[in-house]
Design a protein around this motif. Structure first.
Motif, mmCIF file in Angstrom:
data_model
loop_
_atom_site.group_PDB
_atom_site.id
_atom_site.type_symbol
_atom_site.label_atom_id
_atom_site.label_comp_id
_atom_site.label_asym_id
_atom_site.label_seq_id
_atom_site.Cartn_x
_atom_site.Cartn_y
_atom_site.Cartn_z
ATOM 1 N N CYS A 13 0.845 -1.194 0.000
ATOM 2 C CA CYS A 13 0.000 0.000 0.000
ATOM 3 C C CYS A 13 0.881 1.246 0.000
ATOM 4 C CB CYS A 13 -0.957 -0.001 1.185
ATOM 5 S SG CYS A 13 -0.157 -0.212 2.794
ATOM 6 N N ASP A 14 0.248 2.416 -0.007
ATOM 7 C CA ASP A 14 0.989 3.666 -0.158
ATOM 8 C C ASP A 14 1.455 4.290 1.147
ATOM 9 O OD1 ASP A 14 0.654 3.445 -2.842
ATOM 10 O OD2 ASP A 14 -0.890 4.987 -3.028
ATOM 11 N N ASP A 15 0.799 3.937 2.265
ATOM 12 C CA ASP A 15 1.119 4.601 3.532
ATOM 13 C C ASP A 15 0.666 3.744 4.699
ATOM 14 O OD1 ASP A 15 -1.694 4.979 3.681
ATOM 15 O OD2 ASP A 15 -1.515 6.858 2.573
ATOM 16 N N TYR B 154 8.510 1.290 2.275
ATOM 17 C CA TYR B 154 7.508 0.410 1.680
ATOM 18 C C TYR B 154 6.556 -0.053 2.783
ATOM 19 C CZ TYR B 154 10.936 0.411 -2.075
ATOM 20 O OH TYR B 154 11.807 0.802 -3.060
ATOM 21 N N ASN C 248 -3.782 2.952 2.301
ATOM 22 C CA ASN C 248 -4.423 3.470 1.094
ATOM 23 C C ASN C 248 -3.855 2.816 -0.156
ATOM 24 O OD1 ASN C 248 -6.188 5.381 2.349
ATOM 25 N ND2 ASN C 248 -4.414 6.690 2.737
ATOM 26 N N ASN C 249 -4.740 2.652 -1.159
ATOM 27 C CA ASN C 249 -4.372 2.091 -2.470
ATOM 28 C C ASN C 249 -3.694 0.735 -2.339
ATOM 29 O OD1 ASN C 249 -5.342 4.412 -3.850
ATOM 30 N ND2 ASN C 249 -3.430 5.482 -3.391
#
Length: 396
Positions: A338-340, A368, A344-345
């Motif tokens: 994911c992004d964070d 990461y 998210n995402n």
């Protein structure tokens, strides 16, 4: 038509309310709130009527006097949610802004407002059922039997002439439709929701309402961060099915308003501004507390979350993992990147389906993020926290 007219604000509000009725899985509960009375900013009073039963008629003294008890119960509303949206003046000219605004606001209600309201209502009803031990222990391989058990428990409280609804997790809804034993019992019937007449599938007169998994949890965190929205609480459990009378809950919306500002009126930006606010809650009368029943997933206990690790570029090794347990269920896993740290995402990582995941050895310098979804008997139960893998540059 001028965008800053009062008529536009009213028209948008009316259309958004109709969209809410049409798209919300729980919106029909608002039909039960007609007898409510607002008192103060956060309090609503809902009458609960109780009667004494029949008594023998006496030929000398006549009728036995009976009492009617009207209990005006006060409930406190807790969900006061809002968002301000802007469309830059340059994105659309005056003649086209009304259509663009309608599309944007409609998408906002459909993708953000409706899912959050459904999640809140179902979680509150499931929490009520769980707190009063109005739950069953169903067999995940026999969803129809579990549904019948729930219907039986509710009908034992309200009788057989009350219209019932069944909220069903999408996994079990598919299983019900594919079940050969009930395929001939599923019919299509009319279902009134506000001013909208819908067609829904039903079994023995009980409306079946499929709900996606993200809205079928026992508890949520309703965020007040920049991103807003809602996420399952750390201890949330999946609600497989929930059955109650259609009139069994009151969805009270004290405010669902929209304010419209033109770029000339907007002091913050050269943009059209739309302030949307919804102030709502759902309540169950005292007489109906035991008419809400649920089938809830077994609790998954995570005793060890994935840990943050630091590695060096070019010499990465090791893994991150989770330790989880669940009584009476088989656990399976799926890892995501994911992004964070908020997840998210999220993107599924192929072939990473065990309790631990080997850290990719080809990562370059940077941060990461990874987490794992845990499934009980093949059904999503919970997710781990997000672990951060920090990769430092290799020293020369």
């Amino acid at each position: 038509m001028a965008i800053n007219s009062l008529e536009n604000a009213v028209r948008y509000s009316d259309e958004l309310d109709k969209l809410f009725e049409q798209k919300s899985a729980t919106g029909f509960f608002a039909d039960n709130a007609l007898a409510t009375k607002f008192v103060g900013a956060k309090t609503v009073i809902i009458p609960d009527v109780d009667f004494q039963g029949l008594a023998d008629y006496d030929r000398d003294s006549g009728f036995s006097r009976g009492a009617i008890t009207v209990s005006n119960t006060s409930y406190t509303m807790s969900m006061d949610r809002a968002r301000s949206l802007q469309i830059d003046r340059e994105d659309m000219d005056e003649t086209g802004i009304a259509n663009l605004a309608g599309k944007i606001l409609g998408e906002y209600v459909r993708t953000k407002v409706v899912p959050e309201c459904d999640a809140y209502v179902i979680s509150k009803l499931a929490g009520l059922a769980n707190s009063r031990a109005n739950v069953i222990n169903g067999d995940t391989t026999k969803p129809f039997a579990a549904l019948c058990d729930l219907i039986k428990e509710v009908q034992s409280k309200v009788g057989y002439d009350e219209e019932l609804v069944a909220f069903i997790d999408s996994h079990f809804y598919a299983a019900l439709q594919n079940s050969s034993e009930i395929s001939r019992m599923i019919t299509v019937s009319d279902f009134k929701q506000g001013e909208i007449n819908l067609k829904v599938k039903s079994i023995n007169g009980v409306a079946l309402i499929p709900v996606v998994s993200e809205r079928m949890k026992t508890s949520y965190t309703f965020n007040n961060t920049t991103a807003g929205g809602f996420t399952p609480a750390a201890n949330a459990r999946e609600v497989y099915m929930l059955v109650c009378p259609k009139s069994g809950a009151h969805l009270v919306k004290k405010t669902e308003k929209l304010r419209v500002f033109t770029p000339e009126q907007n002091v913050d930006a050269d943009a059209y501004k739309f302030d949307y606010r919804i102030y709502y809650d759902v309540f169950v009368e005292k007489s109906g507390l035991d008419a809400v029943w649920a089938w809830i997933a077994p609790a998954v206990t995570i005793s060890a979350q994935p840990s943050d690790v630091t590695k060096t570029e070019g010499s990465i090794s090791g893994s991150i993992g989770v330790t989880a347990s669940c009584s009476g269920a088989t656990l399976t896993y799926q890892w995501y990147s994911c992004d964070d740290t908020s997840g998210n995402n999220a993107v599924k990582i192929a072939s990473r389906t065990s309790a631990s995941m080997t850290i990719p050895t080809d990562l370059t310098a940077g941060k990461y993020y990874y987490f794992v979804k845990i499934f009980a008997d093949g059904i999503l139960a919970t997710s781990s926290t997000v672990a951060t893998v920090t990769v430092n540059e290799a020293e020369d």
